[in-house]
Design a protein around this motif. Structure first.
Motif, PDB file in Angstrom:
ATOM      1  N   VAL A 150      12.417   1.120  38.693  1.00 12.63           N
ATOM      2  CA  VAL A 150      12.627   2.160  37.681  1.00 12.63           C
ATOM      3  C   VAL A 150      13.195   1.546  36.410  1.00 12.63           C
ATOM      4  O   VAL A 150      12.789   1.894  35.290  1.00 12.63           O
ATOM      5  CB  VAL A 150      13.563   3.251  38.223  1.00 12.63           C
ATOM      6  CG1 VAL A 150      14.008   4.194  37.104  1.00 12.63           C
ATOM      7  CG2 VAL A 150      12.875   4.051  39.321  1.00 12.63           C
ATOM      8  N   GLY A 163      10.108   2.085  34.430  1.00  7.87           N
ATOM      9  CA  GLY A 163      10.311   3.487  34.104  1.00  7.87           C
ATOM     10  C   GLY A 163       9.897   4.379  35.258  1.00  7.87           C
ATOM     11  O   GLY A 163       8.963   4.056  36.000  1.00  7.87           O
ATOM     12  N   ASP A 164      10.577   5.492  35.419  1.00  8.13           N
ATOM     13  CA  ASP A 164      10.319   6.377  36.553  1.00  8.13           C
ATOM     14  C   ASP A 164       8.915   6.975  36.489  1.00  8.13           C
ATOM     15  O   ASP A 164       8.252   7.149  37.516  1.00  8.13           O
ATOM     16  CB  ASP A 164      11.369   7.490  36.582  1.00  8.13           C
ATOM     17  CG  ASP A 164      11.345   8.264  37.884  1.00  8.13           C
ATOM     18  OD1 ASP A 164      11.475   7.630  38.950  1.00  8.13           O
ATOM     19  OD2 ASP A 164      11.167   9.500  37.846  1.00  8.13           O
ATOM     20  N   ASP A 165       8.442   7.282  35.289  1.00 10.53           N
ATOM     21  CA  ASP A 165       7.126   7.912  35.148  1.00 10.53           C
ATOM     22  C   ASP A 165       6.012   6.954  35.565  1.00 10.53           C
ATOM     23  O   ASP A 165       5.122   7.324  36.344  1.00 10.53           O
ATOM     24  CB  ASP A 165       6.922   8.364  33.704  1.00 10.53           C
ATOM     25  CG  ASP A 165       5.556   9.011  33.504  1.00 10.53           C
ATOM     26  OD1 ASP A 165       5.313  10.076  34.108  1.00 10.53           O
ATOM     27  OD2 ASP A 165       4.731   8.440  32.759  1.00 10.53           O
ATOM     28  N   TYR A 166       6.051   5.719  35.074  1.00  4.02           N
ATOM     29  CA  TYR A 166       4.992   4.769  35.429  1.00  4.02           C
ATOM     30  C   TYR A 166       5.037   4.442  36.918  1.00  4.02           C
ATOM     31  O   TYR A 166       3.986   4.340  37.563  1.00  4.02           O
ATOM     32  CB  TYR A 166       5.136   3.479  34.616  1.00  4.02           C
ATOM     33  CG  TYR A 166       4.057   2.469  34.928  1.00  4.02           C
ATOM     34  CD1 TYR A 166       2.812   2.530  34.295  1.00  4.02           C
ATOM     35  CD2 TYR A 166       4.261   1.468  35.878  1.00  4.02           C
ATOM     36  CE1 TYR A 166       1.812   1.617  34.579  1.00  4.02           C
ATOM     37  CE2 TYR A 166       3.261   0.550  36.180  1.00  4.02           C
ATOM     38  CZ  TYR A 166       2.047   0.630  35.532  1.00  4.02           C
ATOM     39  OH  TYR A 166       1.050  -0.255  35.834  1.00  4.02           O
ATOM     40  N   GLY A 178       5.987   6.319  39.334  1.00  2.00           N
ATOM     41  CA  GLY A 178       5.435   7.442  40.080  1.00  2.00           C
ATOM     42  C   GLY A 178       3.919   7.512  40.022  1.00  2.00           C
ATOM     43  O   GLY A 178       3.283   8.075  40.918  1.00  2.00           O
ATOM     44  N   ARG A 179       3.318   6.924  38.975  1.00  2.00           N
ATOM     45  CA  ARG A 179       1.865   6.944  38.832  1.00  2.00           C
ATOM     46  C   ARG A 179       1.192   5.671  39.319  1.00  2.00           C
ATOM     47  O   ARG A 179      -0.034   5.553  39.267  1.00  2.00           O
ATOM     48  CB  ARG A 179       1.501   7.170  37.354  1.00  2.00           C
ATOM     49  CG  ARG A 179       1.863   8.537  36.819  1.00  2.00           C
ATOM     50  CD  ARG A 179       1.394   8.748  35.392  1.00  2.00           C
ATOM     51  NE  ARG A 179       2.178   7.982  34.425  1.00  2.00           N
ATOM     52  CZ  ARG A 179       1.760   6.888  33.801  1.00  2.00           C
ATOM     53  NH1 ARG A 179       0.547   6.409  34.059  1.00  2.00           N
ATOM     54  NH2 ARG A 179       2.535   6.253  32.943  1.00  2.00           N
ATOM     55  N   GLU A 226       3.886  -4.217  33.609  1.00  2.00           N
ATOM     56  CA  GLU A 226       2.975  -3.262  34.245  1.00  2.00           C
ATOM     57  C   GLU A 226       1.820  -3.990  34.923  1.00  2.00           C
ATOM     58  O   GLU A 226       1.397  -3.620  36.023  1.00  2.00           O
ATOM     59  CB  GLU A 226       2.466  -2.255  33.218  1.00  2.00           C
ATOM     60  CG  GLU A 226       3.562  -1.332  32.684  1.00  2.00           C
ATOM     61  CD  GLU A 226       3.019  -0.280  31.734  1.00  2.00           C
ATOM     62  OE1 GLU A 226       1.782  -0.270  31.507  1.00  2.00           O
ATOM     63  OE2 GLU A 226       3.818   0.535  31.222  1.00  2.00           O
TER      64      GLU A 226
END
Length: 392
Positions: free
Chosen positions: A286, A290-293, A295-296, A344
């Motif tokens: 995280v 990041g939490d959003d990336y 999660g995806r 990423e």
């Protein structure tokens, strides 16, 4: 006696029953008591100035200098798998460099010719030809168990807590894999490794020291038996493909090359680099992604199409295991080990590579040879891409 001393050493190291038996450690007076402290201070200062990227690059260069045709992605995969899993199994046909990778990695990390790396050979196929394979394999297993215990006992000594110990069980038969990694070695729900000795209560089984790293190689050519679920549940599985053995002149030149002692401090960096706790692993990801990336994060589109074609799905346990592996594919500074300059991309390489390795073994007896070939080609593409980006 060996087991008793081993248990005492382990208990002392982990804060257990200090009065159970006698260890081997003897305190010796030092005429210059301040010199070791000065050396430790210099060592720790040096270790803080370098990091895991330095360690990984050093190991990769040491292995690449041996002239074995091993891809960078394969070597990083092995590095991260050792950090993540209780043990790593290297599979593939004979002559593809499985044992050499384990040996070269160990020698680069701890040096050649010492006691910190042990190769334990398989009984091979000869017991089957005698008609008394159970008897001879039992003798081999007992002998190798004692060699394994010797290494564990040395690793458990408090004076060796800052040293890494590596063992490679070479060219194991499937029933030997079952013996070592499902019968002798037990993995607790917290990831702790214990030795399952008869007559010892579960809570008192000897603990495998955390500075011990275990690899096994399996020659899959001609093998019909699959590894059991008990083994696969805790293993980091890496399949070797397309590597060619060295010719004789090159092999002799490699074996005769003088060993260079590894730099001081790298073993401590290695010992402190691993994450095993799922909560801490997710926290690191995280912070980096990041939490959003996070999660995806899923399989790349091309890999998703291949899995859909084979009707393959990832379980929740697999996704959990992937989280720890992906976290260990980053160093403590958040820099990727597969792809140092794109976090990423590093996470995607780690995710896809682990999924493919797990799926390839499940497809070993599949009638869809094209799917297995396409997945292997996809894995090769990942290896080539990560190598090019790392060099760039």
């Amino acid at each position: 006696m060996i087991i008793q001393n081993f248990r005492s050493s382990v208990d002392d190291e982990v804060g257990g029953q200090a009065d159970a038996g006698r260890g081997k450690l003897a305190l010796v007076s030092n005429d210059r008591p301040f010199m070791p402290l000065a050396r430790m201070a210099c060592r720790d200062t040096r270790s803080s100035m370098i990091g895991e990227q330095h360690l990984l690059n050093y190991l990769l260069l040491a292995i690449e200098s041996s002239n074995y045709p091993l891809s960078r992605a394969l070597m990083v995969n092995y590095y991260v798998s050792l950090k993540t899993n209780p043990f790593v199994i290297l599979t593939g046909a004979a002559g593809q460099g499985k044992t050499e990778l384990a040996r070269l990695f160990a020698e680069a990390l701890v040096g050649a010719g010492g006691t910190q790396y042990t190769l334990i050979p398989s009984a091979g196929v000869w017991p089957d030809a005698t008609g008394q394979d159970r008897y001879y394999r039992s003798l081999q297993e007992q002998f190798c168990s004692w060699r394994f215990l010797d290494l564990l006992q040395e690793a458990a000594e408090p004076s060796n807590a800052g040293k890494a110990y590596l063992v490679c069980f070479d060219a194991l038969h499937p029933d030997e894999i079952e013996y070592y990694f499902a019968t002798l070695l037990q993995i607790t729900p917290t990831g702790e490794k214990r030795l399952n000795f008869p007559g010892f209560p579960a809570d008192n089984q000897p603990i495998v020291p955390p500075n011990v790293y275990i690899t096994a190689t399996v020659n899959t050519a001609g093998q019909k038996d699959n590894l059991s679920r008990n083994v696969l549940r805790n293993a980091g599985l890496i399949e070797f493909r397309a590597a060619q053995p060295l010719d004789a002149p090159t092999r002799r030149e490699t074996e005769l090359r003088p060993a260079i002692p590894p730099p001081v401090g790298y073993q401590r960096i290695w010992l402190g680099a691993a994450l095993h706790d799922l909560t801490l692993a997710r926290r690191r990801l995280v912070a980096i992604l990041g939490d959003d990336y996070l999660g995806r994060l899923r399989c790349s589109p091309e890999l998703s199409r291949l899995l859909w074609r084979g009707g393959l799905a990832l379980t929740s346990q697999t996704l959990q295991d992937l989280t720890t592996y992906i976290a260990n594919s980053f160093d403590e500074r958040g820099q990727g080990l597969f792809e140092p300059y794109n976090s990423e991309r590093n996470a995607q390489i780690a995710f896809d590579a682990q999924v493919v390795q797990r799926v390839l073994w499940r497809l070993r007896e599949s009638t869809d040879g094209d799917l297995r070939r396409d997945l292997a080609l996809f894995l090769d593409t990942i290896a080539t891409t990560s190598t090019q980006q790392a060099v760039a």
